[in-house]
Design a protein around this motif. Structure first.
Motif, PDB file in Angstrom:
ATOM      1  N   MET A  16      -6.965  -7.622  -5.303  1.00 17.91           N
ATOM      2  CA  MET A  16      -5.961  -7.259  -4.135  1.00 17.91           C
ATOM      3  C   MET A  16      -4.847  -8.564  -3.715  1.00 17.91           C
ATOM      4  SD  MET A  16      -7.351  -3.514  -2.866  1.00 17.91           S
ATOM      5  CE  MET A  16      -5.534  -4.091  -0.913  1.00 17.91           C
ATOM      6  N   HIS A  17      -3.499  -8.242  -4.151  1.00 18.07           N
ATOM      7  CA  HIS A  17      -3.294  -9.389  -3.166  1.00 18.07           C
ATOM      8  C   HIS A  17      -2.138  -8.471  -2.222  1.00 18.07           C
ATOM      9  CE1 HIS A  17      -3.833 -12.322  -6.415  1.00 18.07           C
ATOM     10  NE2 HIS A  17      -3.879 -10.971  -7.255  1.00 18.07           N
ATOM     11  N   SER A  18      -1.829  -9.908  -1.300  1.00 18.77           N
ATOM     12  CA  SER A  18      -0.601  -9.277  -0.569  1.00 18.77           C
ATOM     13  C   SER A  18      -0.094 -10.581  -0.098  1.00 18.77           C
ATOM     14  CB  SER A  18      -1.560  -8.715   0.946  1.00 18.77           C
ATOM     15  OG  SER A  18      -2.081 -10.660   1.596  1.00 18.77           O
ATOM     16  N   THR A  19       0.718 -10.341   1.340  1.00 18.69           N
ATOM     17  CA  THR A  19       1.849 -11.630   1.273  1.00 18.69           C
ATOM     18  C   THR A  19       1.029 -13.185   1.659  1.00 18.69           C
ATOM     19  OG1 THR A  19       1.579 -10.992   3.858  1.00 18.69           O
ATOM     20  CG2 THR A  19       3.262 -10.372   2.737  1.00 18.69           C
ATOM     21  N   ALA A  20      -0.270 -13.195   1.322  1.00 18.36           N
ATOM     22  CA  ALA A  20      -1.385 -14.131   1.447  1.00 18.36           C
ATOM     23  C   ALA A  20      -1.243 -14.890  -0.441  1.00 18.36           C
ATOM     24  CB  ALA A  20      -2.628 -14.850   1.578  1.00 18.36           C
ATOM     25  N   SER A  21      -0.536 -14.271  -0.707  1.00 21.41           N
ATOM     26  CA  SER A  21       0.184 -14.501  -2.336  1.00 21.41           C
ATOM     27  C   SER A  21       1.569 -14.690  -2.858  1.00 21.41           C
ATOM     28  CB  SER A  21      -0.481 -13.682  -3.783  1.00 21.41           C
ATOM     29  OG  SER A  21      -1.555 -13.422  -3.240  1.00 21.41           O
ATOM     30  N   CYS A  22       1.910 -15.547  -3.837  1.00 19.67           N
ATOM     31  CA  CYS A  22       3.222 -16.208  -3.368  1.00 19.67           C
ATOM     32  C   CYS A  22       4.062 -14.789  -4.186  1.00 19.67           C
ATOM     33  CB  CYS A  22       4.010 -17.498  -4.462  1.00 19.67           C
ATOM     34  SG  CYS A  22       3.427 -17.024  -6.219  1.00 19.67           S
ATOM     35  N   ASP A  23       4.017 -14.068  -4.802  1.00 20.43           N
ATOM     36  CA  ASP A  23       4.357 -13.433  -5.560  1.00 20.43           C
ATOM     37  C   ASP A  23       3.824 -11.980  -5.005  1.00 20.43           C
ATOM     38  OD1 ASP A  23       1.385 -12.555  -6.127  1.00 20.43           O
ATOM     39  OD2 ASP A  23       1.638 -12.897  -8.232  1.00 20.43           O
ATOM     40  N   HIS A  25       4.965  -9.014  -1.758  1.00 19.08           N
ATOM     41  CA  HIS A  25       5.971  -8.797  -0.309  1.00 19.08           C
ATOM     42  C   HIS A  25       4.952  -7.865   0.189  1.00 19.08           C
ATOM     43  CE1 HIS A  25       8.526 -11.672  -2.072  1.00 19.08           C
ATOM     44  NE2 HIS A  25       8.952 -10.504  -3.377  1.00 19.08           N
ATOM     45  N   ALA A  26       3.839  -6.996   0.396  1.00 16.33           N
ATOM     46  CA  ALA A  26       3.485  -6.328   0.758  1.00 16.33           C
ATOM     47  C   ALA A  26       2.231  -6.678   1.537  1.00 16.33           C
ATOM     48  CB  ALA A  26       2.682  -5.583   0.140  1.00 16.33           C
ATOM     49  N   SER A  27       2.369  -6.148   3.208  1.00 16.15           N
ATOM     50  CA  SER A  27       1.387  -6.829   4.168  1.00 16.15           C
ATOM     51  C   SER A  27      -0.150  -6.560   3.920  1.00 16.15           C
ATOM     52  CB  SER A  27       1.201  -6.987   5.199  1.00 16.15           C
ATOM     53  OG  SER A  27       1.700  -5.596   5.662  1.00 16.15           O
ATOM     54  N   MET A  28      -1.193  -7.103   4.383  1.00 15.57           N
ATOM     55  CA  MET A  28      -2.582  -7.233   4.566  1.00 15.57           C
ATOM     56  C   MET A  28      -2.989  -5.512   5.066  1.00 15.57           C
ATOM     57  SD  MET A  28      -4.808 -10.284   4.778  1.00 15.57           S
ATOM     58  CE  MET A  28      -4.684 -11.316   3.760  1.00 15.57           C
ATOM     59  N   ALA A  29      -1.992  -5.097   6.116  1.00 15.61           N
ATOM     60  CA  ALA A  29      -2.438  -4.285   6.951  1.00 15.61           C
ATOM     61  C   ALA A  29      -1.733  -3.175   5.942  1.00 15.61           C
ATOM     62  CB  ALA A  29      -1.470  -4.096   8.099  1.00 15.61           C
ATOM     63  N   GLU A  30      -0.520  -2.700   4.782  1.00 15.52           N
ATOM     64  CA  GLU A  30      -0.055  -2.414   4.722  1.00 15.52           C
ATOM     65  C   GLU A  30      -1.351  -1.637   3.672  1.00 15.52           C
ATOM     66  OE1 GLU A  30       4.601  -2.459   3.852  1.00 15.52           O
ATOM     67  OE2 GLU A  30       3.650  -4.022   3.639  1.00 15.52           O
ATOM     68  N   MET A  31      -1.305  -2.740   2.676  1.00 21.18           N
ATOM     69  CA  MET A  31      -2.802  -2.026   1.892  1.00 21.18           C
ATOM     70  C   MET A  31      -3.713  -1.738   1.837  1.00 21.18           C
ATOM     71  SD  MET A  31      -0.790  -3.967  -1.267  1.00 21.18           S
ATOM     72  CE  MET A  31      -1.654  -4.099  -2.305  1.00 21.18           C
ATOM     73  N   CYS A  32      -4.185  -2.219   3.444  1.00 20.91           N
ATOM     74  CA  CYS A  32      -5.183  -1.551   3.597  1.00 20.91           C
ATOM     75  C   CYS A  32      -5.199  -0.439   4.288  1.00 20.91           C
ATOM     76  CB  CYS A  32      -5.398  -2.090   5.232  1.00 20.91           C
ATOM     77  SG  CYS A  32      -6.407  -4.204   4.368  1.00 20.91           S
ATOM     78  N   ARG A 238       1.789  -3.772  -4.579  1.00 16.93           N
ATOM     79  CA  ARG A 238       2.445  -3.904  -4.178  1.00 16.93           C
ATOM     80  C   ARG A 238       0.815  -2.090  -3.265  1.00 16.93           C
ATOM     81  NH1 ARG A 238       7.429  -1.650  -7.703  1.00 16.93           N
ATOM     82  NH2 ARG A 238       7.179  -3.564  -7.751  1.00 16.93           N
ATOM     83  N   PRO A 239       1.089  -1.281  -2.318  1.00 15.20           N
ATOM     84  CA  PRO A 239       1.239  -0.188  -1.651  1.00 15.20           C
ATOM     85  C   PRO A 239       0.199   0.425  -2.537  1.00 15.20           C
ATOM     86  CG  PRO A 239       2.081  -0.996   0.112  1.00 15.20           C
ATOM     87  CD  PRO A 239       2.662  -1.711  -1.283  1.00 15.20           C
ATOM     88  N   ALA A 240       1.234   1.334  -3.389  1.00 16.90           N
ATOM     89  CA  ALA A 240       1.460   2.412  -3.953  1.00 16.90           C
ATOM     90  C   ALA A 240       0.764   1.992  -5.055  1.00 16.90           C
ATOM     91  CB  ALA A 240       2.921   2.146  -4.857  1.00 16.90           C
ATOM     92  N   HIS A 241      -0.309   0.580  -5.565  1.00 19.59           N
ATOM     93  CA  HIS A 241      -0.482   0.661  -6.646  1.00 19.59           C
ATOM     94  C   HIS A 241      -2.216   0.141  -6.719  1.00 19.59           C
ATOM     95  CE1 HIS A 241       3.070  -1.157  -8.995  1.00 19.59           C
ATOM     96  NE2 HIS A 241       2.921   0.516  -9.530  1.00 19.59           N
TER      97      HIS A 241
END
Length: 275
Positions: A16-23, A25-32, A238-241
């Motif tokens: 999984m990725h978050s805004t800590a990756s360059c590509d 735009h989702a925050s870690m909190a949103e992904m969690c 992105r959170p939806a994925h």
């Protein structure tokens, strides 16, 4: 080391990725939050660490900022039942070991993914590369370098083993891994010899290629050769994925002959979960 059943649940999403990756735009909190909504109790943020100067993410990765953000979401979502592993997705480890290894040694990672996004000097996301290069040249070149990367080791799990097909499929019009068995088996041999796991990455299920990375037949070869270490990852940006296709990935794993997947902590397998 314990083993337990996952009782039909998705055991983890370890890519999984978050805004800590360059590509992303989702925050870690949103992904969690999305992971919790999808009933996934364990995730890993495996942010892009791509040292190759030509890569779009070159120079972006900040381990100190990453771990600060990780601890913040652990404080919020840990009490809600979400285990959040520290991860990283390293690009071209075999080429940039001198840059990557000090970072891996300095920070407390739980799982390190190894990725090959470049075949020689060609990005596997560049359609022009595949338009200019026939499959009998491009595909063996990719797998040869992937095997080289796996032989060099230094990472825990091989990510999206045939990622090039996301792009190549649209150019070549097809991709059947059975045509490339002699190229794939050396990759699996290197992984097994070096204790490197393989992930079932589900991005391909939501794009035209319509297939996981790797394909079912390749997973069967890995298992028949003695491969056991297996993880699951949505490669979500992105959170939806989050968790997308992982139920199908579990079915695929069973069909390929697997009965369990791995849990990682401190870069070690700490548990096998029956599937």
């Amino acid at each position: 080391m314990t083993a337990r059943s996952n009782n039909g649940a998705i055991p983890h999403d370890y890519h999984m990725h978050s805004t800590a990756s360059c590509d992303c735009h989702a925050s870690m909190a949103e992904m969690c939050q999305s992971a919790l909504q999808h009933g996934i109790a364990e995730i890993a943020f495996t942010e892009h660490f791509d040292p190759k100067p030509e890569d779009i993410c070159a120079g972006f990765y900040d381990p100190a900022g990453y771990f600060d953000a990780l601890e913040a979401v652990r404080r919020v979502f840990g009490p809600q039942g979400l285990t959040i592993r520290a991860g990283v997705e390293v690009g071209e480890m075999h080429r940039y070991r001198d840059v990557v290894q000090p970072v891996l040694e300095a920070w407390p990672y739980d799982i390190v993914l190894g990725s090959l996004h470049w075949s020689g000097e060609n990005s596997v996301f560049d359609e022009d590369y595949f338009r200019q290069t026939p499959p009998e040249t491009a595909i063996p070149a990719y797998f040869d370098e992937l095997a080289e990367m796996a032989r060099g080791g230094g990472f825990d799990v091989l990510a999206h083993a045939d990622v090039f097909k996301r792009t190549a499929y649209g150019v070549y019009g097809s991709f059947d891994v059975a045509d490339w068995e002699d190229c794939v088996r050396p990759v699996w041999d290197a992984c097994i010899s070096n204790g490197i796991g393989v992930e079932i990455n589900t991005v391909g299920l939501r794009i035209p290629v319509g297939d996981t990375h790797p394909s079912l037949e390749a997973l069967r070869w890995y298992r028949a050769m003695g491969g056991e270490r297996l993880t699951l990852g949505s490669d979500s940006h992105r959170p939806a994925h989050v968790g997308y296709g992982l139920a199908a990935a579990l079915d695929l794993a069973r069909e390929a002959g697997f009965t369990r997947v791995c849990r990682y902590e401190n870069r070690q397998i700490v548990e096998w979960i029956a599937i």
